[in-house]
Structures are given as C-alpha cells and as structure tokens.
Design a protein around this motif. Structure first.
Motif, mmCIF file in Angstrom:
data_model
loop_
_atom_site.group_PDB
_atom_site.id
_atom_site.type_symbol
_atom_site.label_atom_id
_atom_site.label_comp_id
_atom_site.label_asym_id
_atom_site.label_seq_id
_atom_site.Cartn_x
_atom_site.Cartn_y
_atom_site.Cartn_z
ATOM 1 N N GLU A 77 0.835 -1.206 0.000
ATOM 2 C CA GLU A 77 0.000 0.000 0.000
ATOM 3 C C GLU A 77 0.872 1.259 0.000
ATOM 4 O OE1 GLU A 77 -2.508 -3.325 1.363
ATOM 5 O OE2 GLU A 77 -0.510 -2.634 1.954
ATOM 6 N N LYS A 78 1.907 1.252 0.815
ATOM 7 C CA LYS A 78 2.779 2.425 0.911
ATOM 8 C C LYS A 78 3.494 2.699 -0.417
ATOM 9 C CE LYS A 78 3.444 1.871 5.856
ATOM 10 N NZ LYS A 78 4.343 1.500 6.956
ATOM 11 N N TYR A 79 3.927 1.649 -1.074
ATOM 12 C CA TYR A 79 4.615 1.820 -2.355
ATOM 13 C C TYR A 79 3.669 2.412 -3.396
ATOM 14 C CZ TYR A 79 7.502 0.841 -6.426
ATOM 15 O OH TYR A 79 8.243 0.970 -7.579
ATOM 16 N N ALA A 80 2.431 1.900 -3.454
ATOM 17 C CA ALA A 80 1.455 2.404 -4.429
ATOM 18 C C ALA A 80 1.105 3.861 -4.146
ATOM 19 C CB ALA A 80 0.196 1.533 -4.399
ATOM 20 N N ILE A 81 0.990 4.210 -2.870
ATOM 21 C CA ILE A 81 0.700 5.601 -2.496
ATOM 22 C C ILE A 81 1.859 6.502 -2.907
ATOM 23 C CG2 ILE A 81 0.444 7.146 -0.500
ATOM 24 C CD1 ILE A 81 -1.121 4.792 0.848
ATOM 25 N N GLY A 100 8.688 9.549 7.831
ATOM 26 C CA GLY A 100 7.709 8.482 7.783
ATOM 27 C C GLY A 100 8.108 7.398 6.805
ATOM 28 N N THR A 101 7.499 6.250 6.944
ATOM 29 C CA THR A 101 7.842 5.123 6.088
ATOM 30 C C THR A 101 7.317 5.312 4.669
ATOM 31 O OG1 THR A 101 5.903 3.962 6.965
ATOM 32 C CG2 THR A 101 8.021 3.489 7.987
ATOM 33 N N THR A 102 6.145 5.917 4.520
ATOM 34 C CA THR A 102 5.598 6.137 3.178
ATOM 35 C C THR A 102 6.330 7.266 2.472
ATOM 36 O OG1 THR A 102 3.436 5.451 4.047
ATOM 37 C CG2 THR A 102 3.475 6.430 1.853
ATOM 38 N N THR A 103 6.666 8.315 3.196
ATOM 39 C CA THR A 103 7.417 9.413 2.582
ATOM 40 C C THR A 103 8.821 8.955 2.175
ATOM 41 O OG1 THR A 103 8.032 10.196 4.802
ATOM 42 C CG2 THR A 103 6.149 11.258 3.738
ATOM 43 N N LEU A 104 9.391 8.013 2.916
ATOM 44 C CA LEU A 104 10.688 7.461 2.528
ATOM 45 C C LEU A 104 10.576 6.698 1.210
ATOM 46 C CD1 LEU A 104 13.679 6.927 3.086
ATOM 47 C CD2 LEU A 104 12.999 4.960 4.490
ATOM 48 N N GLU A 105 9.470 5.991 1.013
ATOM 49 C CA GLU A 105 9.261 5.301 -0.267
ATOM 50 C C GLU A 105 9.171 6.311 -1.406
ATOM 51 O OE1 GLU A 105 9.499 2.064 -0.886
ATOM 52 O OE2 GLU A 105 10.041 1.964 1.241
ATOM 53 N N LEU A 106 8.519 7.436 -1.162
ATOM 54 C CA LEU A 106 8.446 8.489 -2.179
ATOM 55 C C LEU A 106 9.840 9.006 -2.501
ATOM 56 C CD1 LEU A 106 7.093 10.603 -3.968
ATOM 57 C CD2 LEU A 106 6.727 11.994 -1.910
ATOM 58 N N ALA A 107 10.659 9.229 -1.473
ATOM 59 C CA ALA A 107 12.020 9.731 -1.704
ATOM 60 C C ALA A 107 12.805 8.777 -2.597
ATOM 61 C CB ALA A 107 12.731 9.929 -0.363
ATOM 62 N N LYS A 108 12.642 7.481 -2.378
ATOM 63 C CA LYS A 108 13.334 6.496 -3.215
ATOM 64 C C LYS A 108 12.902 6.626 -4.678
ATOM 65 C CE LYS A 108 13.678 3.124 0.557
ATOM 66 N NZ LYS A 108 13.171 1.815 1.066
ATOM 67 N N GLN A 200 1.850 26.189 -0.247
ATOM 68 C CA GLN A 200 0.647 26.419 -1.033
ATOM 69 C C GLN A 200 -0.239 25.182 -1.104
ATOM 70 O OE1 GLN A 200 1.570 28.085 -4.924
ATOM 71 N NE2 GLN A 200 3.422 29.048 -4.139
ATOM 72 N N LYS A 201 0.349 24.008 -0.878
ATOM 73 C CA LYS A 201 -0.417 22.773 -1.047
ATOM 74 C C LYS A 201 0.052 21.710 -0.073
ATOM 75 C CE LYS A 201 -1.783 21.764 -5.113
ATOM 76 N NZ LYS A 201 -1.880 21.386 -6.555
ATOM 77 N N VAL A 202 -0.906 21.065 0.604
ATOM 78 C CA VAL A 202 -0.614 19.986 1.552
ATOM 79 C C VAL A 202 -1.103 18.664 0.963
ATOM 80 C CG1 VAL A 202 -1.062 19.040 3.860
ATOM 81 C CG2 VAL A 202 -0.797 21.521 3.542
ATOM 82 N N ILE A 203 -0.178 17.724 0.819
ATOM 83 C CA ILE A 203 -0.489 16.396 0.287
ATOM 84 C C ILE A 203 -0.200 15.384 1.389
ATOM 85 C CG2 ILE A 203 0.050 14.673 -1.479
ATOM 86 C CD1 ILE A 203 1.064 17.047 -3.224
ATOM 87 N N ALA A 204 -1.240 14.714 1.870
ATOM 88 C CA ALA A 204 -1.094 13.757 2.971
ATOM 89 C C ALA A 204 -1.072 12.337 2.429
ATOM 90 C CB ALA A 204 -2.243 13.921 3.960
ATOM 91 N N LEU A 205 -0.108 11.541 2.892
ATOM 92 C CA LEU A 205 0.033 10.149 2.479
ATOM 93 C C LEU A 205 -0.386 9.261 3.642
ATOM 94 C CD1 LEU A 205 3.545 10.292 0.730
ATOM 95 C CD2 LEU A 205 1.322 11.085 -0.118
ATOM 96 N N ALA A 206 -1.427 8.450 3.451
ATOM 97 C CA ALA A 206 -1.962 7.654 4.563
ATOM 98 C C ALA A 206 -2.505 6.330 4.064
ATOM 99 C CB ALA A 206 -3.059 8.440 5.282
ATOM 100 N N ASP A 207 -1.848 5.229 4.427
ATOM 101 C CA ASP A 207 -2.423 3.935 4.075
ATOM 102 C C ASP A 207 -3.626 3.644 4.973
ATOM 103 O OD1 ASP A 207 -1.725 1.914 6.315
ATOM 104 O OD2 ASP A 207 0.199 2.870 5.954
#
Length: 260
Positions: A77-81, A100-108, A200-207
């Motif tokens: 789920e985190k990878y897809a997000i 966070g763990t999901t934001t770390l996946e985004l960084a990768k 200007q914009k808040v994007i929340a990542l939440a499984d």
C-alpha cells in the motif's frame, strides 16, 4: 479457539493500531458475523473501540509503533501511495518531505526522476536524496530523535520558518473525520504545523491502517489538506467526509509483486 482468536485480535491491535474485519475474516477463516461478535465482546470488555469496517485500541492516544515494525507493515500500500504522490511533484518544485515510512518510499522513487529542491527533517531522506545531482537537499537541523532518524525542536522550526515551499508531503499518524490529521510526537507535530503554514499545497500520504486512528497531537484539520492519497482498504466513510469538505482524495490499488 474462541479465546485464542480474541487474544490474537488484541495482540494485532497492539502491534498495528487498527484491525479490519475483512482481514480478520480471511486470517481466521470465519464469518463476518463471528468477527463482529468478537469485536463487540472486546469492546464491551474495554479492549477496543469499533470503527467502520474494523476496530482501533480503546486508548487512542498511545505510543507510536516502532519504526522498524512500521517500515515493513502494509508495504504494498505504501509503495502504491508513493507512486501516486510522485505524479504530483513537478520539475522545479520546492517541497518539504515529512518523516515516515511512506514518505521514505516516495524519496526512493524521486531518485533520477525530478529536478527539485527538498527540505526535510528526515536524516534518511536527506542522505538518500543527496546522492542525486538534480535534487538540492536542505536538512532542517535540530535535536535528533534516535530510532526515527529525525530532527525536531525549536532549531528545526526556526529553520523551517526561513523558507516557503510549493508542496508539503505529509506523513500521517492517524486520520479521522472529526479530528483531522493527528500524530504521536509533540515537537514533530508542531514542525508539521509550521510547514503547513509555509506552503501552497498539503499532500497527505496515509495507508488504510491510519484511518479511524486518533493520536495525541493534532496536526491540522481537514480544511488545510488539499489532497489525501490512500489505498482501497481505507475507511469509506472518512473518505466521503473529506470529499464533502472539498479535499481531493486519490485512492490507489496496490500491485504485487512490488518492484525491487
């Protein structure tokens, strides 16, 4: 078997902070009605609070699960997000990436894909992205929290106040219809509020496991969120509430196997 199943549900709540009826039905190979009776019994005994589609601990404001356990939980789920979040970041953006763990996946996923400037209080994210010549990394200094590999406190907040960013990519401890986004760590929650005020914009990542969970520190109410990216298991009632408030909700379906 009955007592073993209910004890297992209690242990799963301690580990994951949320259980879903559909997951329990599959795990124990019993009917939906059986699981609902289990959850009703455990709620009456004070172990949990039932929410739409599942349950959360009765004491909602507990300690944050360890980073090592969060990192491997709900990885698909985190990878897809993270993949969907990548689509919202453009060349030339200046963004703040939360810990966070999901934001770390985004960084990768950002590696080799965007020419951007990144502010972060995550040591892991800073070290990772510093290896990309097209990404300028600004590490927000401050007191280091071991285990999480993050900085926080007045120095970090003072650093954040020096900048304006196009987008904040926000990690989530918990998300509900009434309490908005909440998190466990007081100083890091305050930094998140600072970052939200500078963007200007808040994007929340939440499984899905973050839905229906309320932790101690309120980060922001729904009206301050522009976009939530979640997965198909997320609580439909909470999603509907956020949509009614004008929040854009992007729902992804995890794919398996996950690329290496």
């Amino acid at each position: 078997m009955l007592h073993e199943r209910r004890n297992k549900i209690i242990q799963m709540l301690r580990d994951s902070r949320i259980v879903k009826v559909s997951d329990l039905v599959e795990l124990f190979d019993v009917s939906v009605e059986t699981i609902r009776r289990d959850l009703e019994y455990l709620e009456n005994q004070g172990y949990l609070k039932r929410v739409y589609g599942g349950a959360v601990p009765k004491t909602m404001y507990g300690q944050e699960p360890a980073y090592s356990s969060r990192e491997i939980r709900n990885y698909a789920e985190k990878y897809a997000i993270a993949e969907k979040a990548l689509e919202l970041i453009e060349d030339g953006d200046t963004i703040e990436i939360d810990i966070g763990t999901t934001t770390l996946e985004l960084a990768k996923l950002l590696m080799g894909q965007r020419k951007i400037t990144v502010l972060t209080n995550s040591l892991q994210i800073a070290i990772l992205l510093a290896g990309d010549k097209d990404i300028t990394v600004i590490l927000l200094g401050g007191k280091v929290r071991g285990g999480e590999f993050s900085t926080s406190g007045f120095i970090t907040e003072s650093n954040m106040n020096l900048f304006n960013v196009d987008k904040v990519i926000l990690g989530v401890g918990g998300i509900t219809a009434d309490d908005g986004i909440t998190d466990y760590h007081m100083e890091e929650s305050h930094l998140r509020r600072n970052a939200i005020d500078r963007t200007q914009k808040v994007i929340a990542l939440a499984d899905y496991s973050k839905f229906g969970v309320t932790s101690m520190n309120r980060v922001c109410e729904a009206r301050k969120i522009d976009t939530i990216i979640t997965d198909i298991k997320a609580d439909k009632q909470i999603i509907a509430k956020y949509k009614s408030l004008g929040v854009k909700v992007l729902v992804v379906e995890p794919l398996r196997p996950i690329p290496n």
